[in-house]
Design an enzyme around this catalytic site. Structure first.
Site, short mmCIF file in Angstrom:
data_model
loop_
_atom_site.label_atom_id
_atom_site.label_comp_id
_atom_site.label_asym_id
_atom_site.label_seq_id
_atom_site.Cartn_x
_atom_site.Cartn_y
_atom_site.Cartn_z
N SER A 533 31.72 38.37 40.44
CA SER A 533 32.46 38.54 41.68
C SER A 533 31.45 37.79 42.71
O SER A 533 31.43 36.66 42.66
CB SER A 533 32.69 39.87 42.04
OG SER A 533 33.56 40.05 43.08
N ASP A 618 43.34 39.59 37.95
CA ASP A 618 42.54 39.80 38.94
C ASP A 618 42.83 39.64 40.38
O ASP A 618 43.55 38.55 40.76
CB ASP A 618 41.24 38.84 38.99
CG ASP A 618 39.93 39.35 39.50
OD1 ASP A 618 40.06 40.02 40.66
OD2 ASP A 618 38.93 39.16 39.08
N HIS A 653 40.14 42.46 37.85
CA HIS A 653 38.81 42.18 38.45
C HIS A 653 37.87 43.11 37.43
O HIS A 653 36.54 42.81 37.15
CB HIS A 653 38.78 42.70 39.78
CG HIS A 653 37.43 42.14 40.42
ND1 HIS A 653 37.21 40.66 40.62
CD2 HIS A 653 36.44 42.70 40.92
CE1 HIS A 653 36.10 40.41 41.08
NE2 HIS A 653 35.52 41.69 41.76
#
Length: 681
Positions: A533, A618, A653
């Site tokens: 991320s 995501d 995610h």
């Protein structure tokens, strides 16, 4: 020989502040376009083909990781409102089972949810936001079946097991009951941006819900919860730098919420209620590391706040837990967790003793108010996790549960952990937590995996991992670099790695890498880096800045197209991020972002071996960022090193949702590293 996919180029002009950028892969943003799906599938097929020789090893790694985990496991029960609540896993099943027992643990078990049954037929499943009504008869909860963190709330009659007709889509999944057992408050999300921005009131059996609050500032999100004292329903409005709370007596669900303290830009605060007072954790009066204040329920104006624990320059207050007779304060000093216990009457004030050089300690589930028992968790890089029950009056402790490492091979004494410091160009000392087998020699030949995150003030503490043992037992050293942008060394540590200081995060990581090589923990032939991320942004930045230092990189769901994303306020979470990265509509931030954005700074040069992962659904970092990045790297890089893009077509995610499904992703990542080291078993 398998050739890598080559994405077509369709030049797209992006102009801002009289600056023109050409994005050849802008077309990948349309997730419904067949060519986009075809490209992602082609990359998946290429990755699978190139790593086919590791498939058997991946299966072995998966079984090895799984074998260390106790499959038939259960949580330490916690008590709330007369019931003991338990989460358990059964052998061969991927998802948790939630149960409860009334009054004592000897009583019969009552089933709340079997997520294994609920997840049947779903490629992704997540249950969240379990909320029990005050009369213990109903439960509200949220379900997400896409991985986009967009939940539908359901309400179930616990005794009959039947669902009420009430159902609410497009929420955060969490909800809070008023004390009448009929009224539920919940948070709605914007359908496009997924920003949590509305609070609704739902009455059981009624078709139309009432909008209670709407957050008009697009840089803020909202949530709603109940105070631990159970007296108040609280709406929290939050942004990176500012907070605002609204409160309502939980006995009066049809009443009007009152503002606790109106938002003031830069004023951060959170509230807890106890005994006719509110306790306020805040940065008021330039308290960078926060201080604790209090005020009376009826006198909430900021001028009426009084200090309880004053600000300390070298100690960060992270959290508080309030009990009837005790205040428990979670602090961080010199990077290490500390737990402070104070009696309200002033007769006790002490810290729990921890004697490790680097460890993680935190308060656990402490829902009960009238108790002298504190639950906390402890683990370290070499020490499996424990849940400990501590009597705050007698100072005696009981270990309720120790994490079991099955397989019989793990012995704590076979591993060494330490904390070392590298010195950045500006003289700042950057800490690292390190773990390795004690038979490792510092001769420069060890494979080493260096990990960091470094954003949002999120601190990666030195934690124990059974999965990581598969690396350590094959000779790897594992390092957590506590770079600026986290809060390891306090709130200023965060501020020094954000906005116009963001590059400190990247240079700190590189500084740590150079130090590890210099001290002969490893060499550039054997050094690997990993982040996800915002940590994936870190990976993108370091391979542009110092690619020669690393043999391999794993970038998970990486945020790499910084400028374009931050200019698009239709993308989920963008507007709420301005205080973290800056608003590129301002030319100062535009130019600074552009100078480090990984996608904008890909060059014709050699890059390390790279495995890049993403999820089609995501909601945090859109799949097209890593997809575009890989396409551009393929077109421009001058080396013959490996470059793989792996997209989970069913998840978001957080990756796969099943308990053990995620281990398959870990096994694939480890196999990528082992293959580069010539390790095949």
């Amino acid at each position: 020989m398998t050739n890598p996919p080559l994405a077509k180029k369709i030049p797209h002009q992006l102009e801002k502040h009289d600056d023109i950028r050409i994005d050849n892969y802008f077309w990948m943003k349309d997730r419904t376009h067949p060519e986009v799906i075809d490209y992602l599938n082609a990359e998946n097929n290429y990755c699978d083909a190139k790593m086919a020789h590791t498939k058997s090893f991946q299966k072995d790694l998966f079984e090895e990781m799984k074998a260390r985990i106790k499959e038939d496991d259960s949580s330490v029960p916690y008590k709330y409102n007369g019931y003991w609540y338990i989460t358990k896993f059964e052998k061969g099943k991927d998802y948790p089972i939630y149960t409860r027992k009334k009054d004592t643990l000897d009583n019969p078990e009552e089933l709340l949810f079997d997520c294994n049954e609920m997840a049947e037929g779903e490629s992704y499943f997540k249950l969240a936001g379990i909320s029990i009504s005050p009369d213990n008869k109903k439960v509200s909860y949220g379900i997400d079946t896409t991985g986009r963190r967009n939940y539908t709330i359901y309400i179930k009659n616990i005794k009959s097991g039947k669902l009420e007709n009430d159902k609410v889509a497009n929420t955060t999944g969490s909800s809070s009951w008023a004390n009448d057992n009929q009224t539920l408050f919940y948070t709605k999300k914007d359908e496009i941006t997924l920003r949590a921005y509305q609070i609704y009131k739902h009455k059981l059996g009624e078709n139309k819900d009432e909008l209670i609050f709407q957050e008009g500032d697009e840089t803020f999100g909202v949530t709603v919860y109940k105070s631990k004292s159970r007296k108040y329903i609280i709406i929290a409005c939050y942004s990176t730098l500012t907070n605002e709370y609204h409160i309502l007596n939980a006995d009066e669900p049809n009443g009007k919420f009152e503002v606790f303290q109106p938002r003031v830009r830069g004023l951060e605060y959170s509230i807890s209620h106890y005994d006719e007072h509110f306790y306020i954790l805040t940065n008021k009066d330039k308290a960078t590391n926060f201080k604790l204040m209090k005020c009376k329920e009826e006198h909430r104006d900021i001028k009426d706040w009084d200090d309880v624990i004053t600000h300390r320059k070298d100690v960060l207050i992270e959290n508080i837990d309030i009990f009837k007779d005790y205040l428990v304060v979670s602090e961080r000093s010199n990077g290490l967790n500390e737990i402070r216990i104070k009696r309200w009457d002033g007769t006790q004030d002490y810290y729990l003793p921890f004697d490790n050089e680097t460890y993680t300690a935190y308060t656990n589930t402490n829902i009960e108010f009238d108790t002298e028992i504190l639950r906390y968790g402890y683990n370290a890089l070499t020490t499996p996790a424990s849940i400990i029950e501590f009597n705050m009056r007698t100072k005696t402790k009981t270990i309720l549960k120790e994490q079991q490492v099955l397989g019989g091979k793990f012995k704590k004494e076979n591993y060494i952990s330490e904390r070392i410091w590298a010195i950045a160009d500006d003289g700042t000392k950057i800490p690292m937590s390190i773990v390795y087998r004690k038979d490792v020699k510092k001769d420069g030949n060890n494979p080493l995996l260096q990990y960091a995150y470094g954003s949002y003030g999120s601190t990666v503490d030195p934690y124990f991992s059974t999965i990581r043992l598969s690396l350590l037992d094959r000779g790897f050293i594992y390092v957590i670099a506590h770079v600026r942008g986290g809060e390891y060394l306090g709130r200023q540590w965060y501020k020094d790695g954000k906005l116009l200081n963001k590059k400190n995060t990247f240079t700190d990581f590189v500084t740590c890498s150079i130090h590890l090589i210099k001290e002969r923990y490893t060499s550039s032939k054997h050094l690997y880096a990993m982040g996800g991320s915002a940590g994936g942004l870190l990976m993108g930045a370091i391979v542009n800045k110092a690619p020669e230092l690393y043999n391999g990189i794993i970038a998970a769901v990486p945020f790499v197209d910084v400028v374009t994303t931050m200019l698009d306020d239709s993308i989920p979470l963008t507007t709420g991020e301005y205080d973290e990265w800056g608003n590129p509509n301002d030319i100062l931030y535009y130019n600074y972002m552009k100078s480090y954005s990984p996608y904008d700074n890909v060059e014709a040069k050699d890059y390390p071996n790279m495995l890049i992962t993403t999820g089609l659904h995501d909601s945090q970092v859109q799949y097209w960022e890593p997809a575009k990045w890989v396409a551009k790297l393929r077109d421009m890089k001058t080396d013959s090193n490996q470059l793989y893009l792996k997209t989970n077509m069913d998840a978001g995610h957080g990756g796969a949702s099943g308990r053990f499904e995620s281990l398959k992703e870990d096994a694939e990542e480890f196999a990528f590293l082992f293959d580069l080291e010539g390790i095949s078993s």
